[in-house]
Design a protein around this motif. Structure first.
Motif, PDB file in Angstrom:
ATOM      1  N   GLN A 103       0.835  -1.209   0.000  1.00 27.88           N
ATOM      2  CA  GLN A 103       0.000   0.000   0.000  1.00 27.88           C
ATOM      3  C   GLN A 103       0.861   1.247   0.000  1.00 27.88           C
ATOM      4  N   SER A 104       0.221   2.347  -0.276  1.00 29.59           N
ATOM      5  CA  SER A 104       0.854   3.651  -0.126  1.00 29.59           C
ATOM      6  C   SER A 104      -0.150   4.608   0.493  1.00 29.59           C
ATOM      7  N   ASN A 146      -6.119   9.372   1.148  1.00 27.81           N
ATOM      8  CA  ASN A 146      -5.928  10.669   0.526  1.00 27.81           C
ATOM      9  C   ASN A 146      -5.750  10.498  -0.986  1.00 27.81           C
ATOM     10  N   ASN A 147      -5.836  11.586  -1.686  1.00 24.50           N
ATOM     11  CA  ASN A 147      -5.676  11.563  -3.133  1.00 24.50           C
ATOM     12  C   ASN A 147      -4.333  10.954  -3.521  1.00 24.50           C
ATOM     13  N   GLY A 148      -4.358   9.963  -4.422  1.00 26.85           N
ATOM     14  CA  GLY A 148      -3.147   9.324  -4.901  1.00 26.85           C
ATOM     15  C   GLY A 148      -2.710   8.109  -4.115  1.00 26.85           C
ATOM     16  N   GLY A 152      -9.292  11.932  -5.572  1.00 23.65           N
ATOM     17  CA  GLY A 152     -10.310  12.890  -5.142  1.00 23.65           C
ATOM     18  C   GLY A 152      -9.687  14.248  -4.951  1.00 23.65           C
ATOM     19  N   SER A 153     -10.514  15.237  -4.795  1.00 28.26           N
ATOM     20  CA  SER A 153      -9.998  16.608  -4.725  1.00 28.26           C
ATOM     21  C   SER A 153     -10.429  17.330  -3.464  1.00 28.26           C
ATOM     22  N   GLY A 154     -10.887  16.592  -2.472  1.00 27.67           N
ATOM     23  CA  GLY A 154     -11.451  17.250  -1.291  1.00 27.67           C
ATOM     24  C   GLY A 154     -10.543  17.320  -0.094  1.00 27.67           C
ATOM     25  N   GLY A 155      -9.234  17.186  -0.274  1.00 27.90           N
ATOM     26  CA  GLY A 155      -8.344  17.259   0.873  1.00 27.90           C
ATOM     27  C   GLY A 155      -8.182  15.906   1.527  1.00 27.90           C
TER      28      GLY A 155
END
Length: 512
Positions: free
Chosen positions: A397-398, A418-420, A496-499
């Motif tokens: 995982q990352s 989180n995103n990514g 996602g783009s929501g923090g």
């Protein structure tokens, strides 16, 4: 949702320098329940088996509770366990309410691991026959035999000898489970006396609805539980059942029936008898069928069944075969008409699609006019092969971490997303995948799950959107089709783009 704090460097140094002899239940990665109630023969190896599983848990980060009290089989109590081990249970050990609780637990994502006499248990409960894979029939005297490893990649059999010579009590089973399970080990009947099966599976696994099942016929002797190889087998089976590691346990291609099934191999029936016919497969059919008669197949599951085909003959009135799940009055999956063929030795093939949804054992119910209706020689089920995986059972995982949630399958999710970030599942191949579904929650901003093959930047097979559900404990299911083509291990990439903290992933399902 509470977020886990990062250990300070000093704390890490202190932890590394401190010897911890056993993992307490509250710190373990998961818990298993060992159940060893007996209503028939009692194996004197049970205490050694319980202790061996406790030892394995202490050394491998899982906690173990052991009981012979069937009162432990309630929905609320079972929810704390990732798997339940039936350790040489015998006879009728659960009442109707306890059976219902256990079936819901397994079908809802829990795990079952059966050891040795677990196959000598609950003969009057068809669901259990499907779960264990095959019931005990007989055994010769304890003796040495050769065990052949058929799957060297499964966590239970990885590292075991290709041919393993050992001493145990070798069970014969009432039916050959191979069509309905993924065989991990089999016996070489030429290496000992008293085998009656020819093709003789002895250890296997299979998906069960959203849960997992593992069984081994090894483990009669107390000495078994001190053998390193047997302990390795037991550990891998328990970890697979618990969803802590992934493995391909799909039955042979062709569905729960694994291809063609002899109709006369039923495990229960009403009104019918085997009938001899020289032109029938194996020389025998299910015959003497009147209106309302039925046959049941405890080891043939209906989960994911999409089609039914039968070879039939009729010098009688013809009629209809109803395909049902769980009982002769259970969920109707579909039906097919049987024509008059002009003779009991004149066969034709009939088939139909199945549209109902259920996961119990297969029942065929026969209807029609008066007198003998028709004979059934063989049949087959087709199915979509579905595998359900606990999200937190990733192999790499990352950015993500497990998060505890009482409402999650097994009590945990993949959280802190989180995103990514991404999670990989080396035991889940993307070859032939057609769809993806996931159970998710979000008190964050939601986002997207990308389904990729081979790496976090590998071939994109498809994606699903994850909505805001209102809280981390409010789950819903999202799904989508997969259209890319690749054969590497599964990677899920989260965007996602929501923090911070987009959503949590509880479990996911892939279908081939």
């Amino acid at each position: 949702m509470l977020r886990r704090l990062t250990l300070t460097a000093a704390a890490l140094i202190t932890a590394a320098a401190t010897a911890i002899p056993a993992v307490p239940a509250e710190a373990a990665a998961f818990k298993v329940l060992v159940f060893s109630k007996t209503a028939g023969f009692r194996h004197d190896s049970i205490p050694a088996g319980v202790q061996a599983i406790r030892d394995l848990g202490a050394a491998n980060d899982f906690a173990v509770d052991a009981t012979e009290d069937a009162g432990a089989f309630t929905a609320s109590n079972l929810a704390q366990y990732k798997a339940v081990v039936f350790l040489s249970t015998t006879g009728d050990v659960l009442d109707a309410a306890q059976q219902a609780a256990f079936q819901s637990y397994v079908d809802g994502g829990g795990g079952y691991a059966g050891v040795h006499a677990a196959a000598d248990t609950e003969y009057d409960w068809p669901y259990y026959g499907q779960l264990v894979g095959a019931w005990f029939a007989s055994h010769p005297s304890i003796q040495q035999a050769n065990v052949k490893t058929e799957d060297a990649a499964h966590p239970a059999t990885s590292g075991l000898p290709a041919t393993w010579t050992r001493t145990d009590e070798w069970y014969n089973y009432r039916t050959n489970p191979r069509p309905n399970v993924h065989v991990l080990q089999s016996l070489d009947e030429s290496s000992y006396s008293g085998g009656t099966m020819g093709d003789h599976p002895i250890t296997w696994c299979h998906p069960q609805a959203s849960g997992r099942a593992f069984y081994t016929g090894l483990g009669h002797t107390a000495e078994s539980y001190a053998e390193p190889n047997f302990r390795s087998l037991l550990l891998g089976g328990i970890r697979y059942a618990a969803g802590a590691v992934q493995a391909d346990c799909a039955p042979p291609s062709g569905g729960p029936g694994g291809g063609t099934i002899e109709a006369e191999s039923y495990t229960s029936q009403s009104g019918v008898q085997p009938a001899s016919h020289g032109t029938a497969s194996g020389g025998t059919t299910v015959g003497f069928i009147d209106n309302g008669d039925w046959v049941g197949y405890a080891s043939v599951g209906t989960a994911g069944a999409t089609g039914f085909t039968a070879r039939v003959s009729s010098a009688g009135a013809g009629g209809t075969i109803q395909v049902r799940s769980g009982s002769p009055t259970g969920t109707l999956l579909g039906s097919v008409a049987v024509p008059v063929t002009g003779g009991w030795d004149t066969f034709t093939t009939v088939s139909t699609t199945l549209t109902g949804s259920a996961s119990g054992p297969l029942y065929l119910v026969f209807t029609g006019g008066s007198g003998s209706l028709f004979d059934v020689d063989t049949f087959s089920l087709t199915t979509s092969a579905t595998t359900t995986v606990e999200g937190e059972a990733y192999t790499s995982q990352s950015g993500v971490q497990p998060a505890d949630h009482a409402g999650a399958s097994g009590g945990r999710t993949v959280g802190y997303i989180n995103n990514g970030d991404w999670a990989a599942y080396s035991g889940v191949s993307t070859s032939g995948l057609k769809s993806f579904g996931a159970r998710v929650s979000s008190a964050g901003s939601g986002g997207t799950i990308q389904v990729r093959s081979g790496s976090a930047t590998g071939t994109l097979l498809g994606s699903v959107n994850v909505p805001v559900t209102g809280s981390w404990d409010t789950f819903r299911t999202v799904s989508g089709t997969l259209t890319g083509s690749a054969s590497g291990p599964l990677y899920l990439v989260f965007t996602g783009s929501g923090g911070n903290y987009l959503f949590d992933l509880d479990s996911f399902t892939v279908t081939r």
